[in-house]
Design an enzyme around this catalytic site. Structure first.
Site, PDB file in Angstrom:
ATOM      1  N   ASP A 115       0.826  -1.207   0.000  1.00 21.60           N
ATOM      2  CA  ASP A 115       0.000   0.000   0.000  1.00 21.60           C
ATOM      3  C   ASP A 115       0.862   1.259   0.000  1.00 21.60           C
ATOM      4  OD1 ASP A 115      -2.627   1.282   2.240  1.00 21.60           O
ATOM      5  OD2 ASP A 115      -2.208   1.637   0.132  1.00 21.60           O
ATOM      6  N   CYS A 139      -1.503  10.362  -0.625  1.00 22.63           N
ATOM      7  CA  CYS A 139      -2.934  10.232  -0.858  1.00 22.63           C
ATOM      8  C   CYS A 139      -3.198  10.590  -2.314  1.00 22.63           C
ATOM      9  CB  CYS A 139      -3.703  11.169   0.066  1.00 22.63           C
ATOM     10  SG  CYS A 139      -5.480  11.060  -0.173  1.00 22.63           S
ATOM     11  N   HIS A 151      -5.712   6.353   7.666  1.00 22.90           N
ATOM     12  CA  HIS A 151      -4.817   7.261   6.970  1.00 22.90           C
ATOM     13  C   HIS A 151      -4.709   8.558   7.759  1.00 22.90           C
ATOM     14  CE1 HIS A 151      -4.496   5.493   2.642  1.00 22.90           C
ATOM     15  NE2 HIS A 151      -4.265   4.605   3.567  1.00 22.90           N
TER      16      HIS A 151
END
Lengths: 277, 346
Positions: B59, B283, B252
């Protein structure tokens, strides 16, 4: 870099429009030690004081107090510490001696009907002593509260605390000082500030210190951050449904202003995300 | 706050300071052989042990612009394998056209050292990816659902229902081969396209994934908009459908809320937390903003709470330093930033 007086005044005036109720304006300390605050009188006299908003100033001793009052201050703050070494390095005396100095300020303030806020530094750790006992924090807080401070702001000066140590420290302090007279002043040097603040709120604290755009680095860790950003704090409180009276957009605009003036990036993550900066 | 002392050189080194305060240091005790997250809590009501799922190599790197050489990825994963982290998400068996960063998924999977006691799940969006993953030696896989129709459409070009059907194929094959499947639910606290996401929807999608056989559901605040308030409401809804021990949070830090949200989750008994070394991974929905929460900052907080993770924070910081040097970027971990800049770690 010393910020020009008009910029400081504009910053404070913009903050006065956001809904914030307390804005610490300046500090009546010796310009030799803190050149950034050399223009304290001009700032104090230059800002537009909005009714209902309090503009406290730092006064380390009687001399500073008198200069502050002469310049129009109606509220002052004094800074104690829970660490002997920190007090020695910072203001060159013992905790006991610093409290004696403050007593003079308290007496004069009482005489002039001026409220005094007390800060306790190093409540969750000291850059010189390391571990700080919660009992010591409680002892210093109690002394300052008994002297007449209406509020005690507990400062995690190096941001080293975690929700665990925050809880332990507050438990000790709340035995001596009522929750309604407590505030937390968390630094975000280790990214723990909002989690620490959350724990404090859960324990009944309802006054939180913060700095627009997260202004103010850490003098003990070069390049690291210091104060928690007011924008990020307000974002969390909004999400919790807790009233603050603060307009987040106006706050972010104020942060943008001062960061542009200082030619630096904001330390507020909310601002970074929203403004795509 | 106060005067700025010039006596910086008399400060204790942060290494000394933090070791003394036990926020950084050797883990207290080895983790239980078969941890029962959610079932054991100490007097404060918090779990005694929290499993950290390290998502940096997948990720994290997936959301970094610079394409990282295969060797560097393998080196990062090997370093992470020595930190005590129990789970490290290695790569994604996705189309290299869509995710160029993960084009070397096979080489990475086959090139890493697989340490006993450490699990190495990989992302498999469909049956084809699953078969490739297994062929390359994967022994655990993950599937990614979403609580938002628009996000599902924009991200994988199908509806939530269609994506669930795809995952069911994967889950069925995985079951036959005795391969555990982890389910992710994206947009659990908000969607970049739809905005608000209702907790009931998150609960519904979580339940579908759990029912098809996912052993754990990781609830992701994909754009970091959540706060302790919305985290609590969402978890309350999901906990009606999924046992606590099968839940994880994937927060996040785009709005700086991650640690506060994680704290809220663990106060409610969640005992599995996803994070990314050095806070790797920006992001994609807010240019320049941060994404994943930094593993170092999470562990710092958990150490301070007296919660065992089995992870050595120093070693994670070193792995973070390695990958940030390789990427030529500053760490997103505040703990690492503070520690490195006082000369404590070299």
């Amino acid at each position: 870099n010393v910020v020009p007086t008009p910029v400081k005044i504009h910053l404070i005036n913009m903050l006065s429009e956001t809904g914030l109720q307390v804005i610490e304006a300046t500090s009546f300390v010796s310009p030799k030690w803190v050149p950034q605050m050399a223009d304290h009188t001009e700032v104090m006299q230059g800002i537009s004081k909005v009714p209902g908003i309090s503009y406290p100033v730092l006064t380390p001793n009687l001399k500073g107090f008198q200069a502050a009052v002469a310049a129009g201050a109606q509220e002052v703050s004094i800074f104690g510490a829970a660490s002997e070494l920190f007090t020695k390095k910072n203001i060159n005396c013992t905790i006991e001696e610093s409290l004696e100095r403050f007593d003079e300020v308290m007496t004069a303030a009482r005489g002039a009907n001026i409220p005094v806020r007390g800060y306790v530094s190093c409540v969750l750790g000291c850059p010189y002593e390391g571990k700080i006992s919660p009992a010591k924090v409680a002892e210093v807080s109690k002394k300052m509260y008994s002297m007449g401070c209406y509020e005690i702001s507990l400062g995690d000066t190096i941001g080293i605390g975690t929700p665990g140590s925050m809880k332990e420290m507050l438990t000790a302090v709340m035995k001596e000082v009522p929750a309604g007279a407590l505030a937390v002043h968390c630094h975000d040097t280790y990214g723990q500030a909002l989690a620490n603040i959350l724990v404090a709120l859960q324990m009944g604290v309802s006054v939180v210190d913060a700095s627009v755009a997260g202004l103010g680095g850490c003098p003990y860790a070069q390049g690291a951050s210091g104060n928690v950003a007011t924008e990020d704090l307000v974002y969390m409180l909004n999400g919790l449904g807790i009233q603050t009276g603060v307009d987040l957009q106006k706050l972010m605009d104020t942060g943008t202003f001062i960061c542009n003036a200082l030619n630096r990036r904001t330390n507020s993550k909310v601002s970074q995300a929203c403004c795509r900066l | 706050m106060g005067t700025v002392p010039s006596a910086l050189k008399h400060c204790l080194s942060y290494q000394h300071l933090l070791k003394e305060q036990l926020w950084i240091g050797e883990p207290a005790a080895p983790p239980p052989a078969v941890p029962h997250p959610g079932q054991e809590s100490d007097a404060s009501g918090l779990p005694e042990y929290i499993k950290i799922v390290e998502v940096g190599p997948r990720d994290g790197l997936q959301n970094e612009k610079v394409i990282v050489p295969t060797d560097t990825k393998i080196e990062l994963i090997n370093r992470l394998s020595k930190t005590g982290l129990p789970v490290i998400e290695v790569t994604g068996f996705v189309s290299s056209k869509w995710v160029p960063q993960m084009a070397d998924h096979k080489e990475v999977m086959m090139g890493i050292e697989q340490h006993p006691g450490v699990r190495y799940p990989v992302l498999t969006p469909n049956l084809q990816g699953f078969h490739s993953a297994v062929a390359a030696g994967a022994t655990e896989v993950s599937v990614f659902g979403a609580a938002s129709e628009m996000f599902s459409k924009m991200n994988i070009n199908c509806s939530i229902e269609e994506s669930i059907e795809r995952f069911e194929e994967v889950a069925k094959s995985a079951r036959n081969m005795n391969i555990p499947v982890r389910g992710y639910v994206s947009c659990a606290l908000g969607c970049p396209y739809e905005g608000n996401v209702i907790p009931a929807k998150v609960a519904e999608v979580s339940k579908r994934l759990y029912s098809m056989g996912c052993y754990e559901i990781s609830l992701g605040d994909t754009i970091g908009v959540g706060t302790p308030g919305s985290m609590k409401r969402m978890l309350e809804a999901v906990m009606k459908e999924i046992p606590l021990s099968a839940l994880a949070v994937h927060c996040h830090d785009t709005y700086g809320q991650a640690l506060a949200n994680i704290l809220t989750a663990i106060q409610m008994g969640v005992a599995v937390v996803d994070s990314s070394v050095a806070g790797l991974g920006g992001c994609p929905y807010a240019k320049g903003a941060t994404g994943n929460v930094a593993t170092e900052d999470v562990i710092y907080m958990l150490n301070g709470l007296g919660i065992n993770t089995g992870v050595n924070l120093y070693k994670v910081m070193e792995a973070g330093n390695f990958i940030c040097t390789a990427l030529n970027k500053t760490t997103n971990s505040k703990v690492a930033l503070a520690s490195f800049n006082t000369g404590a770690i070299n």
